[in-house]
Design a protein around this motif. Sequence first.
Motif, PDB file in Angstrom:
ATOM      1  N   ALA A   1      56.801  14.999  -2.139  1.00  0.00           N
ATOM      2  CA  ALA A   1      55.933  14.015  -2.775  1.00  0.00           C
ATOM      3  C   ALA A   1      55.123  14.679  -3.873  1.00  0.00           C
ATOM      4  N   ILE A   2      54.803  13.898  -4.893  1.00  0.00           N
ATOM      5  CA  ILE A   2      53.856  14.349  -5.909  1.00  0.00           C
ATOM      6  C   ILE A   2      52.713  13.353  -5.951  1.00  0.00           C
ATOM      7  N   LEU A   3      51.501  13.881  -6.113  1.00  0.00           N
ATOM      8  CA  LEU A   3      50.300  13.068  -6.184  1.00  0.00           C
ATOM      9  C   LEU A   3      49.698  13.283  -7.562  1.00  0.00           C
ATOM     10  N   ILE A   4      49.522  12.209  -8.298  1.00  0.00           N
ATOM     11  CA  ILE A   4      49.130  12.297  -9.695  1.00  0.00           C
ATOM     12  C   ILE A   4      47.842  11.503  -9.912  1.00  0.00           C
ATOM     13  N   MET A   5      46.768  12.220 -10.237  1.00  0.00           N
ATOM     14  CA  MET A   5      45.531  11.576 -10.631  1.00  0.00           C
ATOM     15  C   MET A   5      45.621  11.241 -12.112  1.00  0.00           C
ATOM     16  N   HIS A   6      45.299  10.008 -12.470  1.00  0.00           N
ATOM     17  CA  HIS A   6      45.451   9.601 -13.865  1.00  0.00           C
ATOM     18  C   HIS A   6      44.405   8.555 -14.223  1.00  0.00           C
ATOM     19  N   ASN A   7      44.201   8.375 -15.502  1.00  0.00           N
ATOM     20  CA  ASN A   7      43.342   7.297 -15.973  1.00  0.00           C
ATOM     21  C   ASN A   7      44.075   5.976 -15.819  1.00  0.00           C
TER      22      ASN A   7
ATOM     23  N   ALA B   1      42.795   6.612 -11.180  1.00  0.00           N
ATOM     24  CA  ALA B   1      43.736   6.047 -10.217  1.00  0.00           C
ATOM     25  C   ALA B   1      44.605   7.170  -9.659  1.00  0.00           C
ATOM     26  N   LEU B   2      45.259   6.893  -8.542  1.00  0.00           N
ATOM     27  CA  LEU B   2      46.104   7.888  -7.883  1.00  0.00           C
ATOM     28  C   LEU B   2      47.494   7.315  -7.672  1.00  0.00           C
ATOM     29  N   MET B   3      48.498   7.993  -8.245  1.00  0.00           N
ATOM     30  CA  MET B   3      49.901   7.683  -7.983  1.00  0.00           C
ATOM     31  C   MET B   3      50.400   8.592  -6.865  1.00  0.00           C
ATOM     32  N   VAL B   4      51.026   8.021  -5.867  1.00  0.00           N
ATOM     33  CA  VAL B   4      51.682   8.786  -4.811  1.00  0.00           C
ATOM     34  C   VAL B   4      53.167   8.468  -4.894  1.00  0.00           C
ATOM     35  N   ILE B   5      53.969   9.479  -5.189  1.00  0.00           N
ATOM     36  CA  ILE B   5      55.401   9.266  -5.417  1.00  0.00           C
ATOM     37  C   ILE B   5      56.202  10.138  -4.456  1.00  0.00           C
TER      38      ILE B   5
ATOM     39  N   GLU C   1      55.635  19.336 -17.385  1.00  0.00           N
ATOM     40  CA  GLU C   1      55.918  18.253 -18.325  1.00  0.00           C
ATOM     41  C   GLU C   1      55.128  16.997 -17.967  1.00  0.00           C
ATOM     42  N   LEU C   2      55.037  16.715 -16.670  1.00  0.00           N
ATOM     43  CA  LEU C   2      54.268  15.551 -16.235  1.00  0.00           C
ATOM     44  C   LEU C   2      52.792  15.693 -16.584  1.00  0.00           C
ATOM     45  N   LYS C   3      52.266  16.906 -16.493  1.00  0.00           N
ATOM     46  CA  LYS C   3      50.853  17.124 -16.801  1.00  0.00           C
ATOM     47  C   LYS C   3      50.524  16.792 -18.249  1.00  0.00           C
ATOM     48  N   GLU C   4      51.539  16.870 -19.117  1.00  0.00           N
ATOM     49  CA  GLU C   4      51.337  16.576 -20.539  1.00  0.00           C
ATOM     50  C   GLU C   4      51.561  15.100 -20.868  1.00  0.00           C
ATOM     51  N   ALA C   5      51.924  14.311 -19.880  1.00  0.00           N
ATOM     52  CA  ALA C   5      52.189  12.892 -20.118  1.00  0.00           C
ATOM     53  C   ALA C   5      50.884  12.140 -20.391  1.00  0.00           C
ATOM     54  N   ASP C   6      51.005  10.934 -20.885  1.00  0.00           N
ATOM     55  CA  ASP C   6      49.839  10.143 -21.272  1.00  0.00           C
ATOM     56  C   ASP C   6      48.936   9.850 -20.081  1.00  0.00           C
ATOM     57  N   HIS C   7      47.658  10.123 -20.237  1.00  0.00           N
ATOM     58  CA  HIS C   7      46.589   9.727 -19.315  1.00  0.00           C
ATOM     59  C   HIS C   7      46.591  10.489 -17.983  1.00  0.00           C
TER      60      HIS C   7
ATOM     61  N   ILE D   1      45.600  13.357 -15.379  1.00  0.00           N
ATOM     62  CA  ILE D   1      44.445  14.230 -15.177  1.00  0.00           C
ATOM     63  C   ILE D   1      44.814  15.453 -14.344  1.00  0.00           C
ATOM     64  N   GLN D   2      45.487  15.242 -13.225  1.00  0.00           N
ATOM     65  CA  GLN D   2      45.768  16.332 -12.288  1.00  0.00           C
ATOM     66  C   GLN D   2      46.984  15.980 -11.454  1.00  0.00           C
ATOM     67  N   ILE D   3      47.754  17.000 -11.068  1.00  0.00           N
ATOM     68  CA  ILE D   3      48.955  16.789 -10.264  1.00  0.00           C
ATOM     69  C   ILE D   3      48.976  17.795  -9.109  1.00  0.00           C
ATOM     70  N   ALA D   4      49.370  17.327  -7.939  1.00  0.00           N
ATOM     71  CA  ALA D   4      49.642  18.197  -6.791  1.00  0.00           C
ATOM     72  C   ALA D   4      50.972  17.779  -6.201  1.00  0.00           C
ATOM     73  N   LYS D   5      51.614  18.700  -5.495  1.00  0.00           N
ATOM     74  CA  LYS D   5      52.896  18.342  -4.883  1.00  0.00           C
ATOM     75  C   LYS D   5      52.955  18.795  -3.450  1.00  0.00           C
ATOM     76  N   ILE D   6      53.773  18.105  -2.689  1.00  0.00           N
ATOM     77  CA  ILE D   6      54.089  18.469  -1.318  1.00  0.00           C
ATOM     78  C   ILE D   6      55.575  18.756  -1.255  1.00  0.00           C
ATOM     79  N   VAL D   7      55.944  19.943  -0.775  1.00  0.00           N
ATOM     80  CA  VAL D   7      57.345  20.344  -0.668  1.00  0.00           C
ATOM     81  C   VAL D   7      57.813  20.063   0.746  1.00  0.00           C
ATOM     82  N   SER D   8      58.999  19.501   0.885  1.00  0.00           N
ATOM     83  CA  SER D   8      59.525  19.181   2.205  1.00  0.00           C
ATOM     84  C   SER D   8      60.014  20.427   2.915  1.00  0.00           C
TER      85      SER D   8
END
Length: 220
Positions: free
Chosen positions: A148-154, A188-192, A205-211, A213-220
């Motif tokens: 999973a990736i958790l993405i904090m964004h505007n 807002a928080l995206m959980v993918i 690359e995702l960190k440079e995407a529009d809006h 803020i921060q990314i964390a990941k969970i590895v299976s």
Amino acid sequence: MKYNSVFDIIGPVMVGPSSSHTAGAARIGLAARNLFGRQPKWAKIHLYGSFAKTYQGHGTDFALAGGLLGFATEDTRMSKALDIAKDKGLEIVFIEDSAKTDHPNTVRLIIGDDDDKLEIVGISIGGGKVEITELNGFQLRLSGNHPAILIMHNDRFGAIASVTKILAKHEINIGHMEVNRKDVGKEALMVIETDQNVEDNILLELKEADHIIQIAKIVS
């Protein structure tokens, strides 16, 4: 009970004595460390319900410490994790909290270092399985069965599309996705949940995407 939320953890191969109070607690601690991205320097751990009543006798205290140190549930160092944490400069305070919670095996971890802090709420639902139900005030359901990736964004138009476009370009399939926000136009928080681990170069690359803020990941 079905264990089909976004963060389901299979197991346990574990150091005992309890799958719920030891293995589950270790997995919650490890999830907190993974989301923080490194070993914290301090931790304030609020224990609720049966966790608060039995955390010393059932090994919940050393299991949470072991998770924060990065130990897997079967790591033979687990029972000595409190001493190891002290030696590594990780200061841990346990707080027996009397507040009512929806689940008896609930813990709130507030961890940090000189630069940042993170707060999560986790529950141990039995058999070593856990759910993370809150991250920095955002409600979610994570279980760890899949990457999973958790993405904090505007909370702005195009933020979600910019992320999914990058994942599609790299042929990363989304198995589950949810978006939570505290208020319109704020953070807002995206959980993918994905079908494969997302490599670090894709995260950059995702960190440079529009809006974003921060990314964390969970590895299976």
